[in-house]
Write a protein that holds these residues in place. Structure first.
Motif, PDB file in Angstrom:
ATOM      1  N   VAL A  92       0.822  -1.208   0.000  1.00 51.95           N
ATOM      2  CA  VAL A  92       0.000   0.000   0.000  1.00 51.95           C
ATOM      3  C   VAL A  92       0.858   1.260   0.000  1.00 51.95           C
ATOM      4  O   VAL A  92       0.510   2.244  -0.668  1.00 51.95           O
ATOM      5  N   HIS A  93       1.979   1.240   0.695  1.00 50.93           N
ATOM      6  CA  HIS A  93       2.810   2.447   0.728  1.00 50.93           C
ATOM      7  C   HIS A  93       3.445   2.722  -0.630  1.00 50.93           C
ATOM      8  O   HIS A  93       3.479   3.880  -1.073  1.00 50.93           O
ATOM      9  N   GLN A  94       3.947   1.680  -1.308  1.00 50.01           N
ATOM     10  CA  GLN A  94       4.522   1.937  -2.621  1.00 50.01           C
ATOM     11  C   GLN A  94       3.445   2.366  -3.616  1.00 50.01           C
ATOM     12  O   GLN A  94       3.705   3.166  -4.506  1.00 50.01           O
ATOM     13  N   ALA A  95       2.219   1.859  -3.438  1.00 53.49           N
ATOM     14  CA  ALA A  95       1.117   2.252  -4.321  1.00 53.49           C
ATOM     15  C   ALA A  95       0.738   3.709  -4.122  1.00 53.49           C
ATOM     16  O   ALA A  95       0.343   4.392  -5.074  1.00 53.49           O
ATOM     17  N   VAL A  96       0.841   4.209  -2.892  1.00 55.42           N
ATOM     18  CA  VAL A  96       0.556   5.625  -2.641  1.00 55.42           C
ATOM     19  C   VAL A  96       1.516   6.503  -3.439  1.00 55.42           C
ATOM     20  O   VAL A  96       1.109   7.487  -4.084  1.00 55.42           O
ATOM     21  N   PHE A  97       2.796   6.148  -3.440  1.00 59.07           N
ATOM     22  CA  PHE A  97       3.773   6.921  -4.214  1.00 59.07           C
ATOM     23  C   PHE A  97       3.463   6.856  -5.708  1.00 59.07           C
ATOM     24  O   PHE A  97       3.604   7.856  -6.427  1.00 59.07           O
ATOM     25  N   GLN A  98       3.037   5.697  -6.200  1.00 59.24           N
ATOM     26  CA  GLN A  98       2.650   5.584  -7.610  1.00 59.24           C
ATOM     27  C   GLN A  98       1.448   6.463  -7.918  1.00 59.24           C
ATOM     28  O   GLN A  98       1.429   7.191  -8.920  1.00 59.24           O
ATOM     29  N   PHE A  99       0.445   6.389  -7.066  1.00 61.18           N
ATOM     30  CA  PHE A  99      -0.756   7.194  -7.253  1.00 61.18           C
ATOM     31  C   PHE A  99      -0.422   8.677  -7.361  1.00 61.18           C
ATOM     32  O   PHE A  99      -0.923   9.393  -8.237  1.00 61.18           O
ATOM     33  N   GLU A 100       0.449   9.141  -6.483  1.00 61.12           N
ATOM     34  CA  GLU A 100       0.822  10.557  -6.491  1.00 61.12           C
ATOM     35  C   GLU A 100       1.547  10.929  -7.780  1.00 61.12           C
ATOM     36  O   GLU A 100       1.313  12.001  -8.347  1.00 61.12           O
ATOM     37  N   GLN A 101       2.405  10.044  -8.268  1.00 63.12           N
ATOM     38  CA  GLN A 101       3.122  10.344  -9.505  1.00 63.12           C
ATOM     39  C   GLN A 101       2.203  10.321 -10.715  1.00 63.12           C
ATOM     40  O   GLN A 101       2.340  11.138 -11.630  1.00 63.12           O
ATOM     41  N   PHE A 102       1.269   9.383 -10.735  1.00 63.95           N
ATOM     42  CA  PHE A 102       0.366   9.284 -11.886  1.00 63.95           C
ATOM     43  C   PHE A 102      -0.611  10.456 -11.939  1.00 63.95           C
ATOM     44  O   PHE A 102      -0.871  11.013 -13.016  1.00 63.95           O
ATOM     45  N   THR A 103      -1.170  10.824 -10.796  1.00 70.65           N
ATOM     46  CA  THR A 103      -2.257  11.806 -10.770  1.00 70.65           C
ATOM     47  C   THR A 103      -1.792  13.218 -10.437  1.00 70.65           C
ATOM     48  O   THR A 103      -2.498  14.185 -10.759  1.00 70.65           O
ATOM     49  N   GLY A 104      -0.659  13.348  -9.750  1.00 67.79           N
ATOM     50  CA  GLY A 104      -0.261  14.651  -9.241  1.00 67.79           C
ATOM     51  C   GLY A 104      -1.039  15.069  -8.008  1.00 67.79           C
ATOM     52  O   GLY A 104      -0.892  16.186  -7.523  1.00 67.79           O
ATOM     53  N   ASP A 105      -1.842  14.180  -7.491  1.00 69.01           N
ATOM     54  CA  ASP A 105      -2.721  14.467  -6.354  1.00 69.01           C
ATOM     55  C   ASP A 105      -2.097  13.897  -5.088  1.00 69.01           C
ATOM     56  O   ASP A 105      -1.844  12.693  -5.005  1.00 69.01           O
ATOM     57  N   ARG A 106      -1.842  14.756  -4.112  1.00 67.90           N
ATOM     58  CA  ARG A 106      -1.173  14.314  -2.894  1.00 67.90           C
ATOM     59  C   ARG A 106      -2.112  14.253  -1.685  1.00 67.90           C
ATOM     60  O   ARG A 106      -1.644  14.171  -0.544  1.00 67.90           O
ATOM     61  N   ARG A 107      -3.398  14.268  -1.931  1.00 68.18           N
ATOM     62  CA  ARG A 107      -4.324  14.053  -0.825  1.00 68.18           C
ATOM     63  C   ARG A 107      -4.169  12.624  -0.292  1.00 68.18           C
ATOM     64  O   ARG A 107      -3.819  11.718  -1.038  1.00 68.18           O
ATOM     65  N   PRO A 108      -4.429  12.413   1.003  1.00 73.23           N
ATOM     66  CA  PRO A 108      -4.158  11.098   1.590  1.00 73.23           C
ATOM     67  C   PRO A 108      -5.073   9.996   1.046  1.00 73.23           C
ATOM     68  O   PRO A 108      -6.298  10.169   0.981  1.00 73.23           O
ATOM     69  N   VAL A 109      -4.465   8.887   0.641  1.00 70.61           N
ATOM     70  CA  VAL A 109      -5.234   7.737   0.131  1.00 70.61           C
ATOM     71  C   VAL A 109      -4.794   6.432   0.784  1.00 70.61           C
ATOM     72  O   VAL A 109      -5.309   5.371   0.442  1.00 70.61           O
TER      73      VAL A 109
END
Length: 277
Positions: A247-264
């Motif tokens: 889940v932690h590595q996926a959060v970093f991927q999500f932020e890079q893909f979307t540019g959205d840094r809100r908590p997920v």
């Protein structure tokens, strides 16, 4: 800037086999939690031979790719560049796709492992032990280069693996000593133990878990707990699973893909636990 909810964008995880991947559940849960309703995340069974053609066929709606085995090294020659983090272990698990067609690789396993440890209060350690010497072990070493101030002992099955781990240590600036797998139970004296072996790889060591233990990071997450993790918990030790890394590595991927840094993180973890039943 975060992506707007009206932007139709795509992402996916690639690998072979891939049916077991939880990445679609994690990323789609994050999209739902933040109202990114036009973002979709899929999975594709792609091997090394098919990778170049798949990348060439991607349109401008594509924002990013997650990569699993056997693609983490095969993708590197097909990219326009990779981060220093990915270069440090010669492995890419994240590809960011730009509208102009450029493709850049990163490795979020390393900061993901560090973030998972930080979440559990492990920010620094004066020594550590690694069980195993595969690709995950090199990522573990890279993570330890950020938090370990002393020696890392790697327990391995062959002299070839020992040479590889010492080589990774020199490359990453980590003081690595190798030891024979037959002595793996000695790892349990370390304040931080990272087990990178596949399911069942440490089952024979359960009876040797001491009464006083530190923190165990077992990269397996299904089935959970592993026998080693269960024994560790019974001794009162802190335990992290492969799900924490996932889940932690996926959060970093999500932020890079979307540019959205809100908590997920919470949404991703809940989705993963639900998927695992």
């Amino acid at each position: 800037m975060p992506a707007r909810a009206t932007d139709a964008r795509r992402a996916a995880v690639l690998g072979s086999p891939i049916a077991h991947s939880l990445s679609p559940q994690l990323h789609n849960a994050a999209y739902a939690a933040l109202g990114l309703h036009d973002w979709t995340y899929d999975r594709f069974d792609i091997d090394e031979a098919a990778l170049e053609g798949f990348l060439a066929g991607l349109g401008p709606e594509w924002a990013g790719l997650s990569l699993t085995m056997p693609l983490k090294r095969a993708v590197i020659p097909l990219l326009d560049g990779i981060t220093d983090t990915a270069a440090s272990v010669e492995a890419v698990n994240t590809v960011v796709l730009h509208p102009d067609g450029r493709k850049y690789g990163d490795n979020t396993d390393i900061p993901g492992l560090v973030a998972a440890l930080h979440e559990r209060g492990v920010e620094k350690t004066d020594s550590a032990a690694i069980l195993g010497a595969g690709a995950t072990a090199s990522s573990a070493l890279a993570a330890l280069s950020r938090i370990c101030t002393g020696e890392v002992v790697a327990y391995v099955r062959s002299e070839q693996r020992a040479d590889e781990m010492r080589g990774w240590g020199e490359r990453l600036g980590v003081r690595v000593r190798t030891a024979d797998w037959a002595d793996a139970a000695r790892a349990f004296a370390a304040p931080l133990v990272i087990s990178t072996t596949p399911k069942g790889g440490t089952d024979h060591l359960v009876a040797e878990v001491p009464q006083q233990v530190g923190t165990l990071f077992d990269v397996v997450y299904d089935p959970w707990p592993t026998p080693l993790a269960a024994a560790w918990q019974q001794r009162g030790g802190h335990v992290l699973s492969g799900l924490d890394l996932l889940v932690h590595q996926a959060v970093f991927q999500f932020e890079q893909f979307t540019g959205d840094r809100r908590p997920v993180l919470a949404a991703m973890r809940e989705a993963a636990l639900r998927a695992l039943g």
